[in-house]
Design a protein around this motif. Sequence first.
Motif, PDB file in Angstrom:
ATOM      1  N   VAL A  88       0.834  -1.202   0.000  1.00  0.00           N
ATOM      2  CA  VAL A  88       0.000   0.000   0.000  1.00  0.00           C
ATOM      3  C   VAL A  88       0.868   1.251   0.000  1.00  0.00           C
ATOM      4  N   GLN A  91       2.235   1.724  -3.440  1.00  0.00           N
ATOM      5  CA  GLN A  91       1.197   2.233  -4.331  1.00  0.00           C
ATOM      6  C   GLN A  91       0.940   3.712  -4.078  1.00  0.00           C
ATOM      7  N   PHE A  92       0.942   4.121  -2.792  1.00  0.00           N
ATOM      8  CA  PHE A  92       0.750   5.523  -2.430  1.00  0.00           C
ATOM      9  C   PHE A  92       1.843   6.395  -3.045  1.00  0.00           C
ATOM     10  N   THR A  95       1.476   6.705  -6.864  1.00  0.00           N
ATOM     11  CA  THR A  95       0.395   7.605  -7.265  1.00  0.00           C
ATOM     12  C   THR A  95       0.918   9.014  -7.520  1.00  0.00           C
ATOM     13  N   SER A 120      -6.766   5.430  -7.171  1.00  0.00           N
ATOM     14  CA  SER A 120      -5.752   5.008  -6.207  1.00  0.00           C
ATOM     15  C   SER A 120      -6.385   4.675  -4.856  1.00  0.00           C
ATOM     16  N   ALA A 121      -7.359   5.491  -4.424  1.00  0.00           N
ATOM     17  CA  ALA A 121      -8.026   5.228  -3.148  1.00  0.00           C
ATOM     18  C   ALA A 121      -8.792   3.915  -3.175  1.00  0.00           C
ATOM     19  N   MET A 124      -6.319   1.119  -2.982  1.00  0.00           N
ATOM     20  CA  MET A 124      -5.790   1.040  -1.621  1.00  0.00           C
ATOM     21  C   MET A 124      -6.777   0.342  -0.691  1.00  0.00           C
ATOM     22  N   LEU A 128      -6.233  -3.211   1.328  1.00  0.00           N
ATOM     23  CA  LEU A 128      -6.377  -3.282   2.781  1.00  0.00           C
ATOM     24  C   LEU A 128      -7.576  -4.113   3.207  1.00  0.00           C
TER      25      LEU A 128
END
Length: 291
Positions: A88, A91-92, A95, A120-121, A124, A128
């Motif tokens: 995560v 990935q953050f 972005t 992206s959110a 994510m 999770l």
Amino acid sequence: GTMCSTVNPFSTVIASNAAGINFMEGFGIRISALVVGTIICILYVIRYGNMVRKNPEKSLILESKAYIDEKYCSEAEVPALTGRFKLVLTQFFLTFVIMVYGVVKLGWWFGEMTGLFLVSAIIMGILLRMSEREMVNEFLAGAGDMIGVALICGVARSINVVLENGLVSDALLNTMSGWVNGMSPYAFAIMMYFIYIILGFFINSSSGLAVLSIPIMAPLADAVGLPREVVITAYMFGQGTMGFITPTGLVLVVLEMVHVNYDKYLKFIMPLMGILVAFSIAFLCIEVATI
């Protein structure tokens, strides 16, 4: 990262667009300032940390020690940095890499960036293993935090429309151009910096301040023979300096999260702000000297 932003679309890019220049103009001095400014801040924090470690009584927040120990220093409550969390975080980070590439190379703006962060959110949340309800609630909470910024941008833009359509901007520019005629380029750059410190207190939104002021301030550089990126740098430094203490920004929110009183924070940050004021003036003079 705020004072010396290099590619921030909500400050550097929007201010440069308002000034009618490419946001890469002035990039060299800002990235140099970013490196030096970061080193200054790191050394300042390390110095304070070493002082408190040697003598805990000198801590400005000693009365909060029990709360801090319970909330942040209990190793049993620290979640493990699992492979899922690492994915995560990666990935953050990616972005923002994609966002910078899109703005610089593909001409992206708010529409494209909004789509990128939305996708992206969602990714994510999936990584999770959040439920649909949890993802929606977290999204709404984040959107709620941006309402104030959106309102400031709207008001700032409306003021700019009135100034332009009422020819007030032309009158201001004509008058203020007379003020700066014959002014030393160094004095002009420093004056712009302190103007933006003052404006930054009343208009905390970096994008709102840029939209409101840059169309008026940037052309003044032409009157003293300076490129407009000097005004952009002064804007970045000024609003960034005030961002350390202005209570209308995120400072009070963050201080509440970490259980630190505003007066204690001011005692900690004011010496650093003095250093950064001298730092900003020095770099503005260097930028003027190298043009």
